[in-house]
Write a protein that holds these residues in place. Structure first.
Motif, PDB file in Angstrom:
ATOM      1  N   UNK A   1     -24.940 -20.966  -7.865  1.00 22.87           N
ATOM      2  CA  UNK A   1     -25.269 -21.486  -9.206  1.00 22.87           C
ATOM      3  C   UNK A   1     -24.321 -22.599  -9.620  1.00 22.87           C
TER       4      UNK A   1
ATOM      5  N   UNK B   1     -24.905 -29.321 -17.978  1.00 22.14           N
ATOM      6  CA  UNK B   1     -24.589 -29.080 -16.567  1.00 22.14           C
ATOM      7  C   UNK B   1     -23.093 -29.089 -16.298  1.00 22.14           C
TER       8      UNK B   1
ATOM      9  N   UNK C   1     -27.811 -36.132  -7.124  1.00 22.95           N
ATOM     10  CA  UNK C   1     -28.549 -36.788  -6.044  1.00 22.95           C
ATOM     11  C   UNK C   1     -29.587 -37.765  -6.635  1.00 22.95           C
ATOM     12  N   UNK C   2     -30.037 -37.465  -7.873  1.00 17.69           N
ATOM     13  CA  UNK C   2     -30.989 -38.356  -8.559  1.00 17.69           C
ATOM     14  C   UNK C   2     -30.435 -39.761  -8.736  1.00 17.69           C
TER      15      UNK C   2
ATOM     16  N   UNK D   1     -29.017 -34.022 -19.117  1.00  9.54           N
ATOM     17  CA  UNK D   1     -28.889 -32.766 -18.377  1.00  9.54           C
ATOM     18  C   UNK D   1     -27.417 -32.406 -18.210  1.00  9.54           C
TER      19      UNK D   1
ATOM     20  N   UNK E   1     -36.441 -37.175 -18.852  1.00 13.08           N
ATOM     21  CA  UNK E   1     -35.133 -36.855 -19.452  1.00 13.08           C
ATOM     22  C   UNK E   1     -34.035 -37.378 -18.528  1.00 13.08           C
TER      23      UNK E   1
ATOM     24  N   UNK F   1     -33.933 -24.735  -6.419  1.00 14.31           N
ATOM     25  CA  UNK F   1     -33.533 -25.020  -7.802  1.00 14.31           C
ATOM     26  C   UNK F   1     -33.288 -26.513  -7.992  1.00 14.31           C
ATOM     27  N   UNK F   2     -32.672 -27.135  -6.984  1.00  9.91           N
ATOM     28  CA  UNK F   2     -32.401 -28.571  -7.049  1.00  9.91           C
ATOM     29  C   UNK F   2     -33.714 -29.358  -7.173  1.00  9.91           C
TER      30      UNK F   2
ATOM     31  N   UNK G   1     -25.097 -26.120  -8.455  1.00  9.03           N
ATOM     32  CA  UNK G   1     -26.386 -26.707  -8.828  1.00  9.03           C
ATOM     33  C   UNK G   1     -26.227 -28.005  -9.631  1.00  9.03           C
ATOM     34  N   UNK G   2     -25.477 -28.007 -10.762  1.00  4.08           N
ATOM     35  CA  UNK G   2     -25.367 -29.269 -11.508  1.00  4.08           C
ATOM     36  C   UNK G   2     -24.800 -30.442 -10.694  1.00  4.08           C
ATOM     37  N   UNK G   3     -23.705 -30.237  -9.896  1.00  2.00           N
ATOM     38  CA  UNK G   3     -23.248 -31.394  -9.104  1.00  2.00           C
ATOM     39  C   UNK G   3     -24.325 -31.897  -8.138  1.00  2.00           C
ATOM     40  N   UNK G   4     -25.146 -30.991  -7.616  1.00  2.00           N
ATOM     41  CA  UNK G   4     -26.141 -31.421  -6.622  1.00  2.00           C
ATOM     42  C   UNK G   4     -27.265 -32.234  -7.263  1.00  2.00           C
ATOM     43  N   UNK G   5     -27.464 -32.082  -8.581  1.00  2.00           N
ATOM     44  CA  UNK G   5     -28.531 -32.834  -9.268  1.00  2.00           C
ATOM     45  C   UNK G   5     -28.194 -34.331  -9.306  1.00  2.00           C
TER      46      UNK G   5
ATOM     47  N   UNK H   1     -36.856 -33.283 -14.435  1.00  2.00           N
ATOM     48  CA  UNK H   1     -36.247 -34.427 -15.122  1.00  2.00           C
ATOM     49  C   UNK H   1     -37.058 -35.697 -14.885  1.00  2.00           C
ATOM     50  N   UNK H   2     -37.539 -35.889 -13.643  1.00  2.00           N
ATOM     51  CA  UNK H   2     -38.334 -37.082 -13.340  1.00  2.00           C
ATOM     52  C   UNK H   2     -39.658 -37.043 -14.097  1.00  2.00           C
TER      53      UNK H   2
ATOM     54  N   UNK I   1     -35.328 -28.878 -10.667  1.00  2.70           N
ATOM     55  CA  UNK I   1     -34.693 -29.610 -11.775  1.00  2.70           C
ATOM     56  C   UNK I   1     -34.928 -31.110 -11.639  1.00  2.70           C
ATOM     57  N   UNK I   2     -34.744 -31.646 -10.428  1.00  4.63           N
ATOM     58  CA  UNK I   2     -34.973 -33.083 -10.231  1.00  4.63           C
ATOM     59  C   UNK I   2     -36.426 -33.419 -10.585  1.00  4.63           C
TER      60      UNK I   2
ATOM     61  N   UNK J   1     -33.904 -22.492 -13.365  1.00  6.65           N
ATOM     62  CA  UNK J   1     -34.251 -23.004 -12.036  1.00  6.65           C
ATOM     63  C   UNK J   1     -33.590 -22.166 -10.950  1.00  6.65           C
TER      64      UNK J   1
ATOM     65  N   UNK K   1     -30.590 -25.035 -15.813  1.00  2.00           N
ATOM     66  CA  UNK K   1     -29.934 -24.630 -14.568  1.00  2.00           C
ATOM     67  C   UNK K   1     -30.176 -23.158 -14.275  1.00  2.00           C
ATOM     68  N   UNK K   2     -29.971 -22.311 -15.312  1.00  5.93           N
ATOM     69  CA  UNK K   2     -30.126 -20.864 -15.107  1.00  5.93           C
ATOM     70  C   UNK K   2     -31.562 -20.532 -14.726  1.00  5.93           C
TER      71      UNK K   2
ATOM     72  N   UNK L   1     -30.409 -38.036 -16.574  1.00  4.52           N
ATOM     73  CA  UNK L   1     -29.397 -37.206 -15.923  1.00  4.52           C
ATOM     74  C   UNK L   1     -28.232 -36.933 -16.877  1.00  4.52           C
TER      75      UNK L   1
END
Lengths: 141, 230
Positions: A65, B62, A74-75, B58, B53, B40-41, A68-72, B48-49, B44-45, B18, B15-16, B55
Motif C-alpha cells: 500500500x 497520496x 508513472x503518469x 491526487x 483530475x 491498483x496502479x 502505491x502513491x509513489x508508483x502513480x 485520473x486520466x 488509479x492511473x 484501489x 489509494x485505499x 496528479x
C-alpha cells in the motif's frame, strides 16, 4: 508497548536515520540507515521484536500500500520513457531470469563446497576414532 | 468540486479503495501476474486520466501515505532479525550468492543499456530494479533515476521472479533449498518471496533474508559503480 509508543519508537528511528544521512553525511538513504539501526537495537536486545510487533506487523502486512502513491508518478514520466515501454518490459524480464540463475547456481556451488569440506572433516574424524579404538583393542589382547 | 478533490482525504480514499480492489482481484484469480500493486496502479492511473483530475490533486493525499514508506522500510529489520540464526550456518555461500546475483543484475542493466544506447536516466532508473521497493525508490532517487519508473520495473521484476522461479530452478538444476530461496530473494525481492514461501519454509526464510541483504548491498554498491563508469 502501547501502539502510539511503538509508532513513536519507529518514527524516532526513521528520523535518526535521516539525521545520519543529511546532517552527518552517511552516503546511504535515511530509511536504510534506520533499518540497520533497528536491526542493531534488536541484536543488542535493547528492543524485543514483541515490543514493536503491533506496528511492525501492520507495516509488513500492508507493505505494498505504501508504494502505491509513489508508483502513480508513472503518469508524469516523459514520452521518451513511455514510447520505450515494450523494450523496458522485455529487459526487466530477461535480466530477472539471468539474475535468478546466477544467484542460485552460485549459492549452490558454495554450499556444495562447504558440505564437501564438512563431510571430509567428519570422515577424517571417524577414521581417526576407528584407528584409535582398534589400536586400543589390539592393546587389550 | 475542487475543494473535495484537493482534500487530502480524496487521494487517501482513492489509494485505499484501489488497493483493496487489487487485493480482492488477486485473491479471486490466483495468477502471479495479477499483482495487487499493479492492479491498483492501473486503476488509479485510469481513474485520473478518465476524470481529468491532476496528479497534483491526487498527491495532496497520496503524499500522506508516501511518508509512511520510511517506517515501512525500517521495520524490514524485524524479519531480518528473525532469520539471523539461519544465516549463521551458511553465511559464506549465502553472501556469495547474494553478491553474485546483485552484481549480475546491475551489470546486465549497465552493459545492455550501453549496448542499445538507452538514455542515462533510464539506466539509472533500472539499476536498483532487483531490490525491494522502499529501498529501490530511494536508491533510484539518490543515483539520479526516476523513482516511478524504478517502482514499475521492480514490480515487473518481482512478478517475473514469482512466475518463473520454479522453472528456472528446474532448468538450471538449482536443487538445494537454501540456494533456491537466495536466488528468488536476490532476483525478485518481496514479490518473489511470496512464491518462495509456497515452495517451502526454508526457501521462504532464505528469500526474505536476501531481500534485506541484497537491498543493502545494492544501495552501497550502485553509487560506487556509477562513479566508476562515469
Amino acid at each position: 508497548m502501547r501502539t502510539p509508543l511503538q509508532l513513536a519508537v519507529i518514527f524516532a528511528i526513521c528520523l535518526a536515520g535521516e539525521f545520519l544521512h543529511r546532517i552527518v553525511g552517511i552516503p546511504l538513504p535515511g530509511n536504510i540507515i534506520g533499518m540497520v539501526l533497528l536491526l542493531a537495537l534488536l541484536c543488542l536486545k535493547t528492543l524485543k521484536p514483541e515490543q514493536i510487533s503491533g506496528v511492525s506487523s501492520f507495516f509488513l502486512n500492508y507493505l505494498a500500500l505504501f508504494f502505491l502513491p509513489p508508483s502513480i508518478a508513472i503518469m508524469a514520466v516523459g514520452d521518451d520513457v513511455l514510447s520505450k515501454w515494450p523494450l523496458l518490459l522485455c529487459l526487466c524480464i530477461v535480466f530477472t531470469l539471468i539474475t535468478l540463475a546466477v544467484s542460485g547456481r552460485c549459492t549452490q556451488l558454495f554450499i556444495r563446497k562447504q558440505e564437501y569440506r564438512e563431510n571430509l572433516a567428519i570422515r577424517a574424524e571417524r577414521l581417526a576414532k576407528r584407528a584409535a579404538s582398534s589400536r586400543k583393542k589390539g592393546g587389550d589382547k | 468540486m475542487n475543494a473535495i478533490i484537493n482534500s487530502p482525504l480524496f487521494g487517501i480514499l482513492l489509494s485505499l479503495a484501489a488497493f483493496e480492489t487489487g487485493v480482492a482481484i488477486s485473491k479471486k484469480w490466483k495468477y502471479s501476474f495479477l499483482n495487487p500493486l499493479l492492479i491498483a496502479n492501473i486503476l488509479i492511473v485510469g481513474f485520473l486520466l478518465a476524470t481529468g483530475i491532476s496528479l497534483e490533486s491526487y498527491n495532496v493525499g497520496g503524499d500522506y501515505i508516501s511518508v509512511l514508506l520510511s517506517p515501512a522500510t525500517v521495520v524490514l529489520a524485524v524479519p531480518l532479525y528473525n532469520q539471523i540464526s539461519k544465516l549463521k550456518k551458511f553465511w559464506k555461500p549465502i553472501l556469495a550468492g547474494i553478491f553474485a546475483g546483485s552484481i549480475t543484475s546491475m551489470a546486465c542493466v549497465i552493459v545492455i543499456s550501453k549496448l542499445i544506447g538507452l538514455s542515462d536516466v533510464l539506466m539509472r532508473s533500472l539499476l536498483p530494479k532487483s531490490i525491494t521497493i522502499p529501498m529501490g525508490s530511494v536508491v533510484s532517487e539518490q543515483i539520479g533515476g526516476i523513482p516511478s519508473v524504478t517502482i514499475i520495473s521492480i514490480v515487473v521484476t518481482g512478478i517475473t521472479g514469482a512466475v518463473a522461479a520454479p522453472a528456472i530452478c528446474r532448468i538450471c538444476r538449482i536443487k538445494h533449498k537454501v540456494a533456491q530461496g537466495i536466488a528468488i530473494g536476490t532476483a525478485s525481492h518481496a514479490l518473489g518471496t511470496t512464491k518462495a514461501m509456497e515452495m517451502g519454509e526454508i526457501q521462504g526464510a532464505m528469500s526474505s533474508l536476501s531481500i534485506g541483504v541484497a537491498g543493502l548491498f545494492t544501495a552501497i554498491v550502485a553509487p560506487i559503480i556509477l562513479n566508476f563508469i562515469d
